[in-house]
Write a protein that holds these residues in place. Structure first.
Motif, PDB file in Angstrom:
ATOM      1  N   PRO A  55     -28.569 -33.212   7.157  1.00  0.00           N
ATOM      2  CA  PRO A  55     -29.908 -32.977   6.622  1.00  0.00           C
ATOM      3  C   PRO A  55     -30.335 -33.757   5.272  1.00  0.00           C
ATOM      4  O   PRO A  55     -31.533 -34.150   5.308  1.00  0.00           O
ATOM      5  CB  PRO A  55     -30.090 -31.714   6.449  1.00  0.00           C
ATOM      6  CG  PRO A  55     -28.432 -31.185   6.242  1.00  0.00           C
ATOM      7  CD  PRO A  55     -27.685 -32.257   6.933  1.00  0.00           C
ATOM      8  N   GLU A  56     -29.505 -33.739   4.232  1.00  0.00           N
ATOM      9  CA  GLU A  56     -30.142 -34.184   2.960  1.00  0.00           C
ATOM     10  C   GLU A  56     -29.073 -34.359   2.208  1.00  0.00           C
ATOM     11  O   GLU A  56     -27.811 -33.638   2.125  1.00  0.00           O
ATOM     12  CB  GLU A  56     -31.315 -33.444   2.485  1.00  0.00           C
ATOM     13  CG  GLU A  56     -30.581 -32.081   2.288  1.00  0.00           C
ATOM     14  CD  GLU A  56     -31.575 -31.056   1.791  1.00  0.00           C
ATOM     15  OE1 GLU A  56     -32.927 -31.373   1.601  1.00  0.00           O
ATOM     16  OE2 GLU A  56     -31.595 -29.842   1.798  1.00  0.00           O
ATOM     17  N   THR A  57     -29.169 -35.205   0.796  1.00  0.00           N
ATOM     18  CA  THR A  57     -28.426 -35.271  -0.168  1.00  0.00           C
ATOM     19  C   THR A  57     -28.072 -33.909  -0.863  1.00  0.00           C
ATOM     20  O   THR A  57     -28.664 -33.119  -0.809  1.00  0.00           O
ATOM     21  CB  THR A  57     -28.941 -36.238  -1.333  1.00  0.00           C
ATOM     22  OG1 THR A  57     -29.050 -37.244  -0.645  1.00  0.00           O
ATOM     23  CG2 THR A  57     -27.799 -36.303  -2.526  1.00  0.00           C
ATOM     24  N   GLY A  58     -26.884 -33.677  -0.879  1.00  0.00           N
ATOM     25  CA  GLY A  58     -26.193 -32.229  -1.520  1.00  0.00           C
ATOM     26  C   GLY A  58     -25.898 -31.307  -0.542  1.00  0.00           C
ATOM     27  O   GLY A  58     -25.300 -30.139  -0.586  1.00  0.00           O
ATOM     28  N   ALA A  59     -25.999 -31.728   0.853  1.00  0.00           N
ATOM     29  CA  ALA A  59     -25.735 -30.459   2.111  1.00  0.00           C
ATOM     30  C   ALA A  59     -24.583 -31.323   2.683  1.00  0.00           C
ATOM     31  O   ALA A  59     -24.410 -32.460   2.471  1.00  0.00           O
ATOM     32  CB  ALA A  59     -27.004 -30.554   2.835  1.00  0.00           C
ATOM     33  N   THR A  60     -24.159 -30.462   3.891  1.00  0.00           N
ATOM     34  CA  THR A  60     -23.107 -31.089   4.583  1.00  0.00           C
ATOM     35  C   THR A  60     -23.530 -31.049   6.095  1.00  0.00           C
ATOM     36  O   THR A  60     -24.560 -30.355   6.298  1.00  0.00           O
ATOM     37  CB  THR A  60     -21.942 -30.003   4.517  1.00  0.00           C
ATOM     38  OG1 THR A  60     -22.254 -28.843   5.078  1.00  0.00           O
ATOM     39  CG2 THR A  60     -21.110 -30.032   3.307  1.00  0.00           C
ATOM     40  N   VAL A  61     -22.899 -31.767   6.920  1.00  0.00           N
ATOM     41  CA  VAL A  61     -23.319 -31.770   8.439  1.00  0.00           C
ATOM     42  C   VAL A  61     -23.329 -30.436   8.807  1.00  0.00           C
ATOM     43  O   VAL A  61     -22.255 -29.632   8.503  1.00  0.00           O
ATOM     44  CB  VAL A  61     -22.316 -32.645   9.092  1.00  0.00           C
ATOM     45  CG1 VAL A  61     -22.613 -32.688  10.425  1.00  0.00           C
ATOM     46  CG2 VAL A  61     -22.461 -34.355   8.700  1.00  0.00           C
ATOM     47  N   ARG A  62     -24.420 -30.054   9.433  1.00  0.00           N
ATOM     48  CA  ARG A  62     -24.451 -28.525   9.949  1.00  0.00           C
ATOM     49  C   ARG A  62     -25.300 -28.285  10.970  1.00  0.00           C
ATOM     50  O   ARG A  62     -26.211 -29.480  11.485  1.00  0.00           O
ATOM     51  CB  ARG A  62     -24.972 -27.908   8.636  1.00  0.00           C
ATOM     52  CG  ARG A  62     -26.408 -28.003   8.514  1.00  0.00           C
ATOM     53  CD  ARG A  62     -26.855 -27.277   7.394  1.00  0.00           C
ATOM     54  NE  ARG A  62     -28.411 -27.333   7.211  1.00  0.00           N
ATOM     55  CZ  ARG A  62     -28.983 -27.524   5.756  1.00  0.00           C
ATOM     56  NH1 ARG A  62     -28.138 -27.469   4.700  1.00  0.00           N
ATOM     57  NH2 ARG A  62     -30.035 -27.631   5.802  1.00  0.00           N
ATOM     58  N   VAL A  63     -25.288 -27.150  11.808  1.00  0.00           N
ATOM     59  CA  VAL A  63     -26.286 -26.771  12.880  1.00  0.00           C
ATOM     60  C   VAL A  63     -27.391 -26.157  12.369  1.00  0.00           C
ATOM     61  O   VAL A  63     -27.137 -25.384  11.547  1.00  0.00           O
ATOM     62  CB  VAL A  63     -25.404 -25.888  13.718  1.00  0.00           C
ATOM     63  CG1 VAL A  63     -26.259 -25.391  15.094  1.00  0.00           C
ATOM     64  CG2 VAL A  63     -24.164 -26.723  14.313  1.00  0.00           C
ATOM     65  N   ASP A  64     -28.536 -26.626  12.755  1.00  0.00           N
ATOM     66  CA  ASP A  64     -29.973 -25.982  12.343  1.00  0.00           C
ATOM     67  C   ASP A  64     -30.865 -25.820  13.525  1.00  0.00           C
ATOM     68  O   ASP A  64     -30.699 -26.549  14.634  1.00  0.00           O
ATOM     69  CB  ASP A  64     -30.491 -26.834  11.184  1.00  0.00           C
ATOM     70  CG  ASP A  64     -30.081 -26.504   9.767  1.00  0.00           C
ATOM     71  OD1 ASP A  64     -29.431 -25.402   9.573  1.00  0.00           O
ATOM     72  OD2 ASP A  64     -30.185 -27.497   8.960  1.00  0.00           O
ATOM     73  N   ASP A  65     -31.902 -24.913  13.214  1.00  0.00           N
ATOM     74  CA  ASP A  65     -32.901 -24.793  14.466  1.00  0.00           C
ATOM     75  C   ASP A  65     -33.657 -26.393  14.108  1.00  0.00           C
ATOM     76  O   ASP A  65     -33.796 -26.673  13.104  1.00  0.00           O
ATOM     77  CB  ASP A  65     -33.671 -23.734  14.078  1.00  0.00           C
ATOM     78  CG  ASP A  65     -33.281 -22.308  14.405  1.00  0.00           C
ATOM     79  OD1 ASP A  65     -32.248 -22.415  15.330  1.00  0.00           O
ATOM     80  OD2 ASP A  65     -33.455 -21.332  13.910  1.00  0.00           O
ATOM     81  N   ILE A  66     -34.212 -26.860  15.342  1.00  0.00           N
ATOM     82  CA  ILE A  66     -34.841 -27.987  15.339  1.00  0.00           C
ATOM     83  C   ILE A  66     -36.386 -27.763  14.729  1.00  0.00           C
ATOM     84  O   ILE A  66     -36.626 -28.657  13.970  1.00  0.00           O
ATOM     85  CB  ILE A  66     -35.347 -28.448  16.819  1.00  0.00           C
ATOM     86  CG1 ILE A  66     -33.850 -29.011  17.331  1.00  0.00           C
ATOM     87  CG2 ILE A  66     -36.249 -29.606  16.995  1.00  0.00           C
ATOM     88  CD1 ILE A  66     -33.855 -29.227  18.834  1.00  0.00           C
ATOM     89  N   ALA A  67     -36.772 -26.421  14.830  1.00  0.00           N
ATOM     90  CA  ALA A  67     -38.244 -26.314  14.101  1.00  0.00           C
ATOM     91  C   ALA A  67     -38.200 -26.407  12.432  1.00  0.00           C
ATOM     92  O   ALA A  67     -39.034 -26.489  11.958  1.00  0.00           O
ATOM     93  CB  ALA A  67     -38.487 -24.915  14.549  1.00  0.00           C
TER      94      ALA A  67
END
Length: 175
Positions: A152-164
Motif C-alpha cells: 500500500p505505501e511507504t511504512g507499511a508491509t504487503v497486506r490484505v485490504d478491502d478494495i474500497a
C-alpha cells in the motif's frame, strides 16, 4: 484386432496432442492466489520502486519521483516491493516467467485485458481515465470477496485490504 488397436492408439495420441497444446492460463489464477498468500506471510515492507530489478522480487527502491509522507525518502536503503513490483513477482512465480516485466502499473495494464467478472488472481487497478487512456497509480491482486493483496505505501508491509479502501477504482484485469 490390430486395426482396432491402431485406431485406438491414433485417437489416444490425438487426444494427448490436443490437450498438450491447450492453453494453461485458466489454471494459473488459483496459483496466483496461493503465491500471494505465501508472500503476505513474509512481512515484506513497501519500498518505492522495489521489485523492479532485472529479476522480479524484493529489491532496494529508488527515490526518483517519490512524494511519500516519510521524508527523507527511505527507498534506496529499504529492500522491499512497491505495488507493481509485488504483482510482477507474484505473477512471475505463478507463471514460471516474468510475464509482466520490469515496468510500472501503466506498463503492466497494457499487457492485460479488462474483465467484467473478476476471478481471484486477477489484478485490480486504481487511478484515473484520461480520454481513452488509463493513468494508473496502484495495483493489487484480487483475492475474492472484495479483498486484495497489495503493497500500500511507504511504512507499511504487503497486506490484505478491502478494495474500497483505495480510491480511483479502474477495474479488474486478467493476463
Amino acid at each position: 484386432m490390430s486395426g482396432k488397436r491402431g485406431a485406438l492408439l491414433a485417437v489416444v495420441l490425438l487426444l494427448l496432442a490436443v490437450t498438450a497444446s491447450a492453453p494453461v492460463k485458466r489454471y494459473v489464477l488459483p496459483r496466483i492466489v496461493a503465491v500471494a498468500y505465501e508472500i503476505e506471510q513474509r512481512g515484506i515492507v513497501y519500498s518505492w520502486g522495489g521489485g523492479h530489478a532485472e529479476r522480479p522480487g524484493p529489491s532496494t527502491g529508488t527515490c526518483v519521483g517519490y512524494t511519500g509522507r516519510i521524508q527523507p525518502c527511505p527507498a534506496t536503503r529499504t529492500r522491499g516491493l512497491d505495488c507493481s513490483g509485488l504483482t510482477r513477482w507474484v505473477y512471475a512465480l505463478a507463471h514460471g516467467a516474468d510475464v509482466l516485466g520490469p515496468g510500472n502499473t501503466d506498463d503492466h495494464v497494457r499487457r492485460m485485458r479488462k474483465v467484467r467478472s473478476p476471478l481471484p488472481g486477477d489484478l485490480v487497478y486504481f487511478g484515473k481515465r484520461a480520454k481513452e487512456r488509463l493513468r494508473t497509480r496502484h495495483v493489487g491482486i484480487y483475492l475474492g470477496g472484495e479483498r486484495m493483496l497489495h503493497a500500500p505505501e511507504t511504512g507499511a508491509t504487503v497486506r490484505v485490504d478491502d478494495i474500497a479502501r483505495v480510491r480511483g477504482f479502474l477495474g479488474f484485469y486478467r493476463y
